[in-house]
Design a protein around this motif. Sequence first.
Motif, PDB file in Angstrom:
ATOM      1  N   MET A 137      19.028 -67.107  17.399  1.00 41.86           N
ATOM      2  CA  MET A 137      17.930 -68.002  17.760  1.00 41.86           C
ATOM      3  C   MET A 137      16.642 -67.216  17.960  1.00 41.86           C
ATOM      4  N   THR A 138      15.537 -67.870  17.643  1.00 44.59           N
ATOM      5  CA  THR A 138      14.202 -67.329  17.922  1.00 44.59           C
ATOM      6  C   THR A 138      13.569 -68.173  19.014  1.00 44.59           C
ATOM      7  N   PHE A 139      13.264 -67.548  20.122  1.00 52.43           N
ATOM      8  CA  PHE A 139      12.623 -68.242  21.238  1.00 52.43           C
ATOM      9  C   PHE A 139      11.125 -67.986  21.166  1.00 52.43           C
ATOM     10  N   GLN A 140      10.359 -69.062  21.031  1.00 48.83           N
ATOM     11  CA  GLN A 140       8.909 -68.941  20.896  1.00 48.83           C
ATOM     12  C   GLN A 140       8.234 -69.593  22.096  1.00 48.83           C
ATOM     13  N   LEU A 141       7.254 -68.885  22.643  1.00 54.51           N
ATOM     14  CA  LEU A 141       6.592 -69.321  23.866  1.00 54.51           C
ATOM     15  C   LEU A 141       5.087 -69.299  23.666  1.00 54.51           C
ATOM     16  N   LYS A 142       4.438 -70.410  23.975  1.00 55.78           N
ATOM     17  CA  LYS A 142       2.979 -70.471  23.891  1.00 55.78           C
ATOM     18  C   LYS A 142       2.389 -70.187  25.269  1.00 55.78           C
ATOM     19  N   THR A 143       1.450 -69.248  25.342  1.00 56.27           N
ATOM     20  CA  THR A 143       0.853 -68.849  26.617  1.00 56.27           C
ATOM     21  C   THR A 143      -0.651 -69.068  26.589  1.00 56.27           C
ATOM     22  N   ARG A 144      -1.241 -69.071  27.762  1.00 59.77           N
ATOM     23  CA  ARG A 144      -2.696 -69.195  27.870  1.00 59.77           C
ATOM     24  C   ARG A 144      -3.373 -67.828  27.849  1.00 59.77           C
ATOM     25  N   GLY A 145      -2.684 -66.823  28.297  1.00 58.90           N
ATOM     26  CA  GLY A 145      -3.258 -65.480  28.336  1.00 58.90           C
ATOM     27  C   GLY A 145      -2.544 -64.545  27.390  1.00 58.90           C
ATOM     28  N   ASP A 146      -2.488 -63.277  27.752  1.00 57.30           N
ATOM     29  CA  ASP A 146      -1.824 -62.270  26.938  1.00 57.30           C
ATOM     30  C   ASP A 146      -0.317 -62.532  26.940  1.00 57.30           C
ATOM     31  N   PRO A 147       0.278 -62.814  25.790  1.00 58.57           N
ATOM     32  CA  PRO A 147       1.718 -63.129  25.771  1.00 58.57           C
ATOM     33  C   PRO A 147       2.583 -61.946  26.185  1.00 58.57           C
ATOM     34  N   LEU A 148       2.165 -60.733  25.858  1.00 57.56           N
ATOM     35  CA  LEU A 148       2.971 -59.565  26.205  1.00 57.56           C
ATOM     36  C   LEU A 148       3.015 -59.333  27.720  1.00 57.56           C
ATOM     37  N   ALA A 149       1.993 -59.831  28.428  1.00 56.57           N
ATOM     38  CA  ALA A 149       1.983 -59.668  29.882  1.00 56.57           C
ATOM     39  C   ALA A 149       3.075 -60.503  30.547  1.00 56.57           C
ATOM     40  N   MET A 150       3.554 -61.550  29.840  1.00 58.42           N
ATOM     41  CA  MET A 150       4.593 -62.415  30.387  1.00 58.42           C
ATOM     42  C   MET A 150       5.983 -62.033  29.894  1.00 58.42           C
ATOM     43  N   ALA A 151       6.061 -61.035  29.017  1.00 59.78           N
ATOM     44  CA  ALA A 151       7.345 -60.708  28.378  1.00 59.78           C
ATOM     45  C   ALA A 151       8.420 -60.377  29.412  1.00 59.78           C
ATOM     46  N   GLU A 152       8.086 -59.541  30.383  1.00 57.00           N
ATOM     47  CA  GLU A 152       9.080 -59.127  31.377  1.00 57.00           C
ATOM     48  C   GLU A 152       9.568 -60.314  32.198  1.00 57.00           C
ATOM     49  N   THR A 153       8.648 -61.194  32.597  1.00 58.41           N
ATOM     50  CA  THR A 153       9.027 -62.377  33.379  1.00 58.41           C
ATOM     51  C   THR A 153       9.947 -63.289  32.582  1.00 58.41           C
ATOM     52  N   VAL A 154       9.624 -63.487  31.298  1.00 56.87           N
ATOM     53  CA  VAL A 154      10.437 -64.351  30.441  1.00 56.87           C
ATOM     54  C   VAL A 154      11.829 -63.752  30.255  1.00 56.87           C
ATOM     55  N   GLU A 155      11.899 -62.447  30.030  1.00 56.81           N
ATOM     56  CA  GLU A 155      13.198 -61.795  29.848  1.00 56.81           C
ATOM     57  C   GLU A 155      14.060 -61.946  31.096  1.00 56.81           C
ATOM     58  N   LYS A 156      13.474 -61.777  32.266  1.00 60.27           N
ATOM     59  CA  LYS A 156      14.227 -61.934  33.509  1.00 60.27           C
ATOM     60  C   LYS A 156      14.739 -63.362  33.656  1.00 60.27           C
ATOM     61  N   SER A 157      13.909 -64.337  33.280  1.00 64.15           N
ATOM     62  CA  SER A 157      14.326 -65.737  33.390  1.00 64.15           C
ATOM     63  C   SER A 157      15.487 -66.042  32.462  1.00 64.15           C
ATOM     64  N   ILE A 158      15.441 -65.506  31.244  1.00 64.81           N
ATOM     65  CA  ILE A 158      16.523 -65.744  30.283  1.00 64.81           C
ATOM     66  C   ILE A 158      17.807 -65.066  30.752  1.00 64.81           C
ATOM     67  N   HIS A 159      17.697 -63.842  31.258  1.00 58.92           N
ATOM     68  CA  HIS A 159      18.888 -63.133  31.750  1.00 58.92           C
ATOM     69  C   HIS A 159      19.494 -63.837  32.956  1.00 58.92           C
ATOM     70  N   ALA A 160      18.657 -64.482  33.767  1.00 56.54           N
ATOM     71  CA  ALA A 160      19.182 -65.215  34.916  1.00 56.54           C
ATOM     72  C   ALA A 160      19.991 -66.427  34.461  1.00 56.54           C
ATOM     73  N   LEU A 161      19.572 -67.043  33.357  1.00 52.53           N
ATOM     74  CA  LEU A 161      20.282 -68.206  32.835  1.00 52.53           C
ATOM     75  C   LEU A 161      21.497 -67.801  32.010  1.00 52.53           C
TER      76      LEU A 161
END
Length: 297
Positions: free
Chosen positions: A120-144
């Motif tokens: 699967m490819t997970f695509q996320l639309k952000t308002r700011g720098d997408p790479l700045a949210m990468a760590e937060t997104v990875e943690k959220s996915i690992h939690a799930l």
Amino acid sequence: MVIDGAAAPANPTDFGVGYNVVSPEYFQTMSISLLRGRSFTVADNEQGRNVAVISESMARKYWPNLDPMGRTFRKASEKDRKLEVVGIARDAEFQLFGGGKTRPFLYLPYAQHVAGNSLMTFQLKTRGDPLAMAETVEKSIHALAPDLPLFQVQSMRQGLYTLNGLLLFQIGASLATIMGCLGLTLAVIGLYGVVSYAVSRRVHEIGLRMALGATRGNVFRMIYRQSVVVVAIGLCVGLALALAVAKAVGSFVVVSVWDPTTYAGVGTLLAFAALGSCYLPARRAMSIEPMAALRED
């Protein structure tokens, strides 16, 4: 595909389309607007009726002059699973090596096509720098899903400008620009040399014309007019060759080879560059002294 009510094609590839298996939020995330109908919802699951969203190119190709909404078709590999058209999406460009042309495309809901789609490819639309949210997104996915492997975390721009994306085309375009500029420089130098040589060979003629009453303006216009004829012939021949080459390579590039603005802009640039290279020789011809020219061997 096998479309209900349509005759079997002589060439099976005539009924082939590209497709993607997506979640309900895909169209909004990728900014692909719907022209008619609806997107997928959470109700489009294994218990719901099998549905599909098609592109406008697919609607035009397979249901010409008909309303495709509510029509049914199936994938040739699934004989007992008919898909109902519930929406028509605006065409999107799909980048392919060797051509990124708009083509018929369809979308299927992921919840109804889980089998065989483990990657699967997970695509996320952000308002700011997408790479700045990468760590937060990875943690959220690992939690799930702690055992779910994540890889190739990157922004859309990074994904596009790679060897699998537009990087090769960027390199090709840069090389073409460099070679084009080099060719233009050589053409200007060559035309300047030809016109200068032609003027040097006509010193006696120019001196005689001026001795018989021709003004310096007459000499300038004569040389420049003759240069314009040469430039015009060259542009016409070059344009014809460019159109012929464009027809030959049209299927290998991702941009339109029939853009009139490009031909007009490049033609105008070449014309001004060529005519500019003729200016100095014409001015030199205008400054010739009649008596000095007649005394030369």
